[in-house]
Scaffold this motif. Structure first.
Motif, mmCIF file in Angstrom:
data_model
loop_
_atom_site.group_PDB
_atom_site.id
_atom_site.type_symbol
_atom_site.label_atom_id
_atom_site.label_comp_id
_atom_site.label_asym_id
_atom_site.label_seq_id
_atom_site.Cartn_x
_atom_site.Cartn_y
_atom_site.Cartn_z
ATOM 1 N N HIS A 1 0.932 -1.422 -0.001
ATOM 2 C CA HIS A 1 -0.348 -0.277 0.064
ATOM 3 C C HIS A 1 0.677 1.987 -0.237
ATOM 4 O O HIS A 1 2.161 1.600 0.891
ATOM 5 N N VAL A 2 0.602 1.991 -1.352
ATOM 6 C CA VAL A 2 1.024 3.449 -0.912
ATOM 7 C C VAL A 2 0.527 3.919 -0.199
ATOM 8 O O VAL A 2 -1.377 5.735 -0.762
ATOM 9 N N ARG A 3 0.580 4.846 0.831
ATOM 10 C CA ARG A 3 -0.679 5.702 1.257
ATOM 11 C C ARG A 3 -0.979 7.514 0.953
ATOM 12 O O ARG A 3 1.098 7.621 0.685
ATOM 13 N N PHE A 4 -1.180 7.869 1.565
ATOM 14 C CA PHE A 4 -1.329 9.341 1.546
ATOM 15 C C PHE A 4 -0.591 9.905 2.553
ATOM 16 O O PHE A 4 0.128 11.048 1.753
ATOM 17 N N ALA A 5 -0.811 9.733 3.546
ATOM 18 C CA ALA A 5 0.016 10.439 4.639
ATOM 19 C C ALA A 5 1.047 8.902 5.209
ATOM 20 O O ALA A 5 0.331 8.048 5.254
ATOM 21 N N PRO A 6 2.113 8.773 6.391
ATOM 22 C CA PRO A 6 2.003 8.345 6.954
ATOM 23 C C PRO A 6 1.843 7.428 7.866
ATOM 24 O O PRO A 6 0.822 8.217 8.717
ATOM 25 N N GLY A 7 1.227 6.273 7.762
ATOM 26 C CA GLY A 7 0.437 5.623 9.229
ATOM 27 C C GLY A 7 -0.802 4.720 8.138
ATOM 28 O O GLY A 7 -1.062 4.549 7.417
ATOM 29 N N ASP A 8 -0.910 3.731 9.034
ATOM 30 C CA ASP A 8 -1.988 2.540 8.052
ATOM 31 C C ASP A 8 -3.578 3.028 8.044
ATOM 32 O O ASP A 8 -4.034 2.534 7.559
ATOM 33 N N ALA A 9 -3.349 4.345 9.601
ATOM 34 C CA ALA A 9 -4.672 4.792 9.298
ATOM 35 C C ALA A 9 -5.142 5.621 7.981
ATOM 36 O O ALA A 9 -6.773 6.259 7.338
ATOM 37 N N SER A 10 -3.663 6.193 7.422
ATOM 38 C CA SER A 10 -4.115 6.771 5.984
ATOM 39 C C SER A 10 -4.859 6.214 4.830
ATOM 40 O O SER A 10 -4.442 5.365 4.323
ATOM 41 N N GLU A 11 -5.676 7.103 3.862
ATOM 42 C CA GLU A 11 -6.365 6.773 2.509
ATOM 43 C C GLU A 11 -5.149 6.546 1.289
ATOM 44 O O GLU A 11 -3.933 6.504 1.660
ATOM 45 N N VAL A 12 -5.741 4.742 0.965
ATOM 46 C CA VAL A 12 -4.309 3.693 0.139
ATOM 47 C C VAL A 12 -4.822 4.807 -1.454
ATOM 48 O O VAL A 12 -5.656 4.950 -1.798
ATOM 49 N N ARG A 13 -3.632 5.495 -1.451
ATOM 50 C CA ARG A 13 -3.261 6.171 -2.943
ATOM 51 C C ARG A 13 -2.646 5.022 -3.887
ATOM 52 O O ARG A 13 -4.071 5.432 -5.439
ATOM 53 N N GLY A 14 -2.209 4.375 -3.946
ATOM 54 C CA GLY A 14 -2.452 3.440 -4.610
ATOM 55 C C GLY A 14 -1.287 1.897 -4.466
ATOM 56 O O GLY A 14 -1.253 2.276 -2.799
ATOM 57 N N TYR A 15 -0.228 1.289 -4.665
ATOM 58 C CA TYR A 15 -0.243 -0.196 -4.729
ATOM 59 C C TYR A 15 1.240 -0.173 -5.732
ATOM 60 O O TYR A 15 1.236 0.594 -7.039
ATOM 61 N N ALA A 16 2.389 -0.464 -4.713
ATOM 62 C CA ALA A 16 3.715 -0.860 -5.726
ATOM 63 C C ALA A 16 4.423 -2.241 -5.588
ATOM 64 O O ALA A 16 3.596 -2.863 -4.610
ATOM 65 N N LEU A 17 4.164 -3.735 -7.244
ATOM 66 C CA LEU A 17 4.499 -4.471 -6.339
ATOM 67 C C LEU A 17 5.361 -5.007 -6.450
ATOM 68 O O LEU A 17 6.529 -3.811 -5.988
#
Length: 131
Positions: A74-90
């Motif tokens: 998961h690539v997120r908008f901000a640090p932390g698991d609670a942040s929304e997922v922006r996309g993915y890196a394989l």
């Protein structure tokens, strides 16, 4: 005003060990007190010659290492698991880490990336690619 300016220069330079041309006369100072009469011209020190061999700095290369075949990070908008997922890196995909890192209260370390997309990733799923 000119005398005050030259006095200030003389005081500033008195602690240096230098040579200058003042009013056409070569003087040295450091242990010697400079004499005033005109503005000082100090010759610049020579620059070192450039190296014949260019220095190439190699930054480490990082990749996604989830240890799951066909895994995605998961690539997120901000640090932390609670942040929304922006996309993915394989799995195995090369990452460009910007250098910004955050340690969160839960003990996780997050790194900002600029490629394959901009965002934040949990650093425990990143490994250095051996060259």
């Amino acid at each position: 005003m000119k005398t005050i300016f030259l006095s200030i220069i003389a005081l500033a330079l008195a602690s240096l060990s230098c040579a200058a041309t003042i009013g056409g006369t070569e003087i040295a100072w450091g242990a010697v007190t400079p004499t005033l009469g005109a503005t000082a011209t100090v010759a610049p020190s020579p620059s070192p010659a450039p190296s014949a061999t260019p220095v190439v700095l190699k930054a480490p290369i990082y990749a996604v290492c989830t240890n799951v075949p066909d895994g995605r990070l998961h690539v997120r908008f901000a640090p932390g698991d609670a942040s929304e997922v922006r996309g993915y890196a394989l799995e195995g995909e090369i990452l460009v880490i910007t250098g910004d890192r955050r340690d969160l209260e839960d003990g996780s370390l997050w790194a900002e990336i600029s490629s394959p997309l901009q965002g934040w990733i949990n650093a425990k799923y990143v490994c250095e690619v051996k060259k």
